[in-house]
Design an enzyme around this catalytic site. Structure first.
Site, mmCIF file in Angstrom:
data_model
loop_
_atom_site.group_PDB
_atom_site.id
_atom_site.type_symbol
_atom_site.label_atom_id
_atom_site.label_comp_id
_atom_site.label_asym_id
_atom_site.label_seq_id
_atom_site.Cartn_x
_atom_site.Cartn_y
_atom_site.Cartn_z
ATOM 1 N N ASP A 90 12.240 -29.225 -33.324
ATOM 2 C CA ASP A 90 13.137 -29.277 -32.174
ATOM 3 C C ASP A 90 12.422 -29.762 -30.916
ATOM 4 O O ASP A 90 11.592 -29.044 -30.357
ATOM 5 C CB ASP A 90 13.709 -27.868 -31.954
ATOM 6 C CG ASP A 90 14.585 -27.765 -30.730
ATOM 7 O OD1 ASP A 90 15.193 -28.786 -30.356
ATOM 8 O OD2 ASP A 90 14.671 -26.669 -30.163
ATOM 9 N N ASP A 273 16.899 -34.935 -27.718
ATOM 10 C CA ASP A 273 16.775 -33.635 -28.380
ATOM 11 C C ASP A 273 17.121 -33.709 -29.856
ATOM 12 O O ASP A 273 18.279 -33.851 -30.237
ATOM 13 C CB ASP A 273 17.691 -32.633 -27.679
ATOM 14 C CG ASP A 273 17.512 -31.218 -28.181
ATOM 15 O OD1 ASP A 273 16.652 -30.997 -29.048
ATOM 16 O OD2 ASP A 273 18.223 -30.328 -27.710
#
Length: 383
Positions: A90, A273
């Site tokens: 992430d 992201d």
């Protein structure tokens, strides 16, 4: 807030570590069939494995198991002997955590848990930690141990051992924990994130990592540490400076359709992201796009679009640092069984004025996260 969608290491002096990932059947379909989709999306507004071996000369390959169409998941191991976990890599957060045997939440009974007593290299602390994500939260304690990704072993790596995990997102998720890859300013105070430890311990030759997120399950997806495999993209990488070193934040010049700006007038800020599946933006600009593509709201908080629109609607152009990055209707509209189509744009007050370029965008563009030069490289991904 840390963004996530639902949503190291033996030294090799000249290494490029590639972690393949794959995707399988839609989680949305499974949750919708069980009448759980609405609850899941309310808990996780940013949501969105079979092993695949790909031999590349000069690239260390670790087979990965991936799950669902909401996120990409890879395998790491912690401890001696190693205990395996499925994690989201992430770029919207900085910390590593996994469930532990001390956790009493329902989510921990459905996932792998770390047992410190079975690791000869574990170093415990009494420091309590709490991590908050858009899709849930965890509380636990901080520990240190060896963390393995592919052929790399990162020694004395800080990580969280969960004691509680909130939300159905974590309970139903097809991953155990999260491995953050953002800047260390977002990490728990006094800790060094996994990627920074890779660099400090001399495990990688270049201070960068890269993602290829495939839409083709047979080809799989990869995260690369310490170098770039040029076979995953076409043309040349175009570089974009990072505007703020926390999230991987950049400036978007504009968002347009048919030559007309529909959002991001006069530029806006965006987060790149890998832990978010959709394209997310502020309320009004996203509503303007949804109106333009004639999307209709549903009781689940999703937006339905005519499936015929996939072949009729134009590309939406994200202009970044003077370069146009088209997102075709086939990407910003997803087709679910049985012949129902949904918008991949979402609005959230949690993002404030920021846009979030999630996996919908990143599947189209191979992405390099260059910490040495504080920049992001983008190039069209190979099909």
């Amino acid at each position: 807030m840390r963004w996530v969608g639902f949503l190291g290491l033996v030294a090799l002096s000249e290494c490029l570590v590639t972690i393949p990932l794959t995707k399988i059947k839609s989680m949305r379909e499974s949750l919708r069939e069980k009448d759980l989709l609405k609850d899941y999306l309310q808990q996780n507004p940013y949501s969105h494995a079979y092993k695949f071996f790909r031999k590349q000369q000069g690239v260390t390959i670790e087979p990965m198991r991936n799950y669902l169409d909401l996120y990409y998941v890879g395998t790491i191991s912690i401890g001696t002997p190693p205990q395996e976990f499925k994690v989201i890599f992430d770029t919207g957060s900085a910390d590593l955590w996994v469930p532990s045997i001390y956790c009493s939440s329902p989510a921990c009974f459905t996932h792998q848990t770390f047992n410190p007593g079975k690791s000869s290299t574990f170093q415990g602390t009494r420091r309590p930690i709490q991590l908050q994500y858009a899709s849930g939260s965890m509380t636990g304690v901080l520990g240190y141990d060896s963390v393995r990704i592919g052929d790399l072993v990162n020694k004395v790596q800080a990580f969280g051992l969960s004691q509680t995990e909130s939300s159905k997102s974590l309970e139903y998720g097809a991953f155990d924990g999260i491995l953050g890859l953002s800047y260390p300013t977002l990490a728990l105070q006094g800790t060094t994130p996994v990627f920074d430890n890779m660099w400090k311990q001399g495990l990688i030759s270049e201070k960068l990592f890269a993602f290829y997120l495939s839409t083709n399950t047979e080809k799989g997806s990869v995260v690369m540490f310490g170098g770039v495999d040029h076979s995953y993209y076409k043309g040349e990488l175009k570089w974009v400076p990072v505007t703020r070193q926390g999230y991987w934040q950049i400036t978007v010049d504009s968002i347009s359709m048919n030559g007309k700006v529909v959002a991001c007038h006069g530029s806006c800020q965006a987060i790149v992201d890998t832990g978010t599946s959709l394209l997310i933006g502020p309320n009004y600009p996203v509503f303007n796009i949804l109106k333009t593509i004639n999307a209709q709201a549903t009781s689940t908080g999703e937006y339905i679009v005519s499936c015929n629109a996939i072949s009729a609607l134009p590309d939406i152009i994200f202009t970044i640092n003077g370069v146009a990055y088209p997102v075709p209707a086939s990407a910003y509209i997803r087709k679910d069984w049985p012949d129902i189509c949904y918008s991949n744009f979402d609005n959230s007050s949690g993002s404030g004025s920021l846009w979030v370029l999630g996996d919908v965008f990143l599947r189209l563009y191979f992405t390099v996260f260059d910490r040495a030069n504080d920049r992001i490289g983008l190039a069209p991904a190979v099909a």
